[in-house]
Motif scaffolding. Sequence first.
Motif, short mmCIF file in Angstrom:
data_model
loop_
_atom_site.label_atom_id
_atom_site.label_comp_id
_atom_site.label_asym_id
_atom_site.label_seq_id
_atom_site.Cartn_x
_atom_site.Cartn_y
_atom_site.Cartn_z
N GLY A 43 0.83 -1.22 -0.16
CA GLY A 43 0.17 0.13 -0.06
C GLY A 43 0.81 1.13 -0.08
O GLY A 43 2.05 1.32 0.40
N SER A 44 0.23 2.31 -0.55
CA SER A 44 1.14 3.64 -0.60
C SER A 44 2.22 3.60 -1.61
O SER A 44 2.79 4.48 -2.21
CB SER A 44 1.44 4.01 0.75
N CYS A 45 2.52 2.40 -2.28
CA CYS A 45 3.53 2.28 -3.16
C CYS A 45 3.26 1.92 -4.80
O CYS A 45 4.17 2.08 -5.51
CB CYS A 45 4.66 1.24 -2.61
N ALA B 286 10.98 13.05 -8.18
CA ALA B 286 10.09 12.18 -7.51
C ALA B 286 9.03 12.77 -6.85
O ALA B 286 8.99 13.94 -6.75
CB ALA B 286 11.20 11.57 -6.48
N GLY B 287 8.27 12.00 -6.18
CA GLY B 287 7.27 12.58 -5.34
C GLY B 287 7.51 13.71 -4.43
O GLY B 287 7.13 14.77 -4.29
N ALA B 288 8.45 13.40 -3.55
CA ALA B 288 8.96 14.22 -2.67
C ALA B 288 9.47 15.38 -3.22
O ALA B 288 9.50 16.50 -2.62
CB ALA B 288 10.23 13.48 -1.79
N CYS C 272 -1.88 19.60 -2.53
CA CYS C 272 -2.29 18.40 -2.63
C CYS C 272 -1.27 17.48 -2.84
O CYS C 272 -0.61 17.69 -4.10
CB CYS C 272 -3.51 18.27 -3.59
N ASP C 273 -1.28 16.30 -1.99
CA ASP C 273 -0.29 15.23 -2.27
C ASP C 273 -1.00 14.34 -3.47
O ASP C 273 -1.96 13.55 -2.87
CB ASP C 273 0.30 14.58 -1.14
N GLY C 274 -0.60 14.32 -4.61
CA GLY C 274 -1.47 13.56 -5.40
C GLY C 274 -0.70 12.32 -5.73
O GLY C 274 -0.87 11.83 -7.16
C1 LIG Z 1 0.99 9.75 -0.30
C2 LIG Z 1 2.76 9.60 -0.79
N1 LIG Z 1 3.05 10.95 -0.78
C3 LIG Z 1 4.53 10.95 -1.21
C4 LIG Z 1 5.23 9.98 -1.57
C5 LIG Z 1 6.66 10.22 -2.36
O1 LIG Z 1 6.81 9.86 -3.31
P1 LIG Z 1 8.19 9.61 -3.76
O2 LIG Z 1 8.62 8.18 -3.29
O3 LIG Z 1 8.20 9.37 -5.32
O4 LIG Z 1 9.25 10.48 -3.32
C6 LIG Z 1 4.64 8.81 -1.40
C7 LIG Z 1 5.61 7.57 -2.11
O5 LIG Z 1 5.15 6.42 -2.16
C8 LIG Z 1 3.41 8.59 -1.13
O6 LIG Z 1 2.92 7.46 -1.17
#
Ligand SMILES: Cc1ncc(COP(=O)(O)O)c(C=O)c1O
Length: 507
Positions: free
Chosen positions: A85-87, A146-148, A251-253
């Motif tokens: 989950g989350s990944c 990346a997301g972060a 918003c964290d998308g």
């Molecule tokens: C809800 C959420 N926000 C942010 C991130 C960060 O993304 P990244 O791993 O690409 O930096 C993740 C990563 O899985 C995530 O699940």
Amino acid sequence: MSEQTTFTGNKALHIEEDLVFDIGTTETSGVDLPTPDTSIKSRLGGLERDEAIGLAGLSEPETMRHYVRLSQKNYAIDTGLFPLGSCTMKHNPRLNEKVVRLPGFIDIHPLQPEQTVQGALELMETLSHWLTTLTGMAGVTLSPKAGAHGELCGLMAIKACLEARGDARKRVLVPESAHGTNPATAAACGYTVDVIPVKDDGRVDLDAFKLKLGPDVAAIMLTNPNTCGLFESEIIEIAEAIHGAGGLFYCDGANFNAIVGRVRPGDLGIDAMHINLHKTFSTPHGGGGPGSGPVVFSDTLMPFAPVPLITRNGDKLHLVEHVSKADTQPLGRLTAFHGQMGMFVRAVAYMMSHGSDGLRQVAEDAVLNANYILARLKDLMVPAFPGHCMHEVLFDDTFLKDTGVTTLDFAKAMIDEGFHPMTMYFPLVVEGAMLIEPTETESKKELDKFIIALRGLAKAAKKGETERFAGAPYFAPRRRLDETSAARKPVLRWSPKPATPTAAAAE
Ligand SMILES: Cc1ncc(COP(=O)(O)O)c(C=O)c1O
């Protein structure tokens, strides 16, 4: 289908692979090199040695087989369901890999003159068009890796925008269920992180959030769907409240795959949102693989987006490095070049091969699959929150109460059933959390196998078969590592409990 648990793993994986030093011999070598002639010897200045140095050698086929056997011990999305989950570990269509290896994409260099990479720029323009259309936002920057990194980009733009207004605010509000990168990003941008509590239904407490608003609040960072796998149903009220207080809405998308084609975040009042291309638009990001986190911006924030931006002049595309408007303060560059080109190509291949209807189907199937797992497990495992879920389903550990089995034990026993464990102990708001994301790419048949394995484990735990869990995994290339202190008592790295919200915070 029968509910009898059978071991479904690959037993070949469990045969020990000896070290290359143990299987090789000093008499064997994979190559036959000619004896150096005297001229080489003279150039080595007496540093050469005649005797062998005693390294174990293998023939070429032996070497190849050793490393291929080792590689096959890995669990991967290409070998089985990966329920983290989350990944979002979804299948990465091979078409993506074929397209990304086309010479026109793979052989280019980011320093090539613009006129020689018009095709690549057009692909970036196409990706930008899809992303702004799917999200309903004004513009996009593609460069975050990346997301972060996208979060950092978004908050830097928010900070630049507020500073341009002469309004240097200090606090960023983050729900207690947030991914750790949210508070980390806010802190890295110099903000104080103020935690918003989550209600019993797993969603942000709107009243507590409103009490925290005030003239020093720069932004809220909200994930939607959130990390509990739930849609934030009061998101429009949240957007109105933050804007009413003069702040901005990040918003964290990362979980956009649950709503793509169904909901346009721009319609919800969002100012900035990153999209994990590597989750929503394929390319599994396990093992630190490549990521890409484009950020879509509202009209308010777009002037503060980092460069380069792609602009079109007739049939020519340009990378714009400077924005000349005096009232805007673009961030400059966030990365040396233009972003993760390989990911852009994969994402566009994924988008175009699915089409807009197909992308909507992705979201619908991801949500359907998670709810199927929820429906078939909820009599034995305990869902953390009532009702349906979005793309991931969250259980807590109450069904393991008094069994002597922990979430960690349960996860390790899943390896013996031939599955990668789910995400455990996250989100932190749920005790002993088990977060399962099947994604849309799994068939009902595969989900049924997974469900049967989990039902078998839940029943075994309740029947007191603790030995099945205590030392698990028994059938894995490596046995259990000592993770007990870290995993059984999760370390909370940021304030888990918000201070009681007070109206004073609004001053
Ligand atoms: C809800 C959420 N926000 C942010 C991130 C960060 O993304 P990244 O791993 O690409 O930096 C993740 C990563 O899985 C995530 O699940």
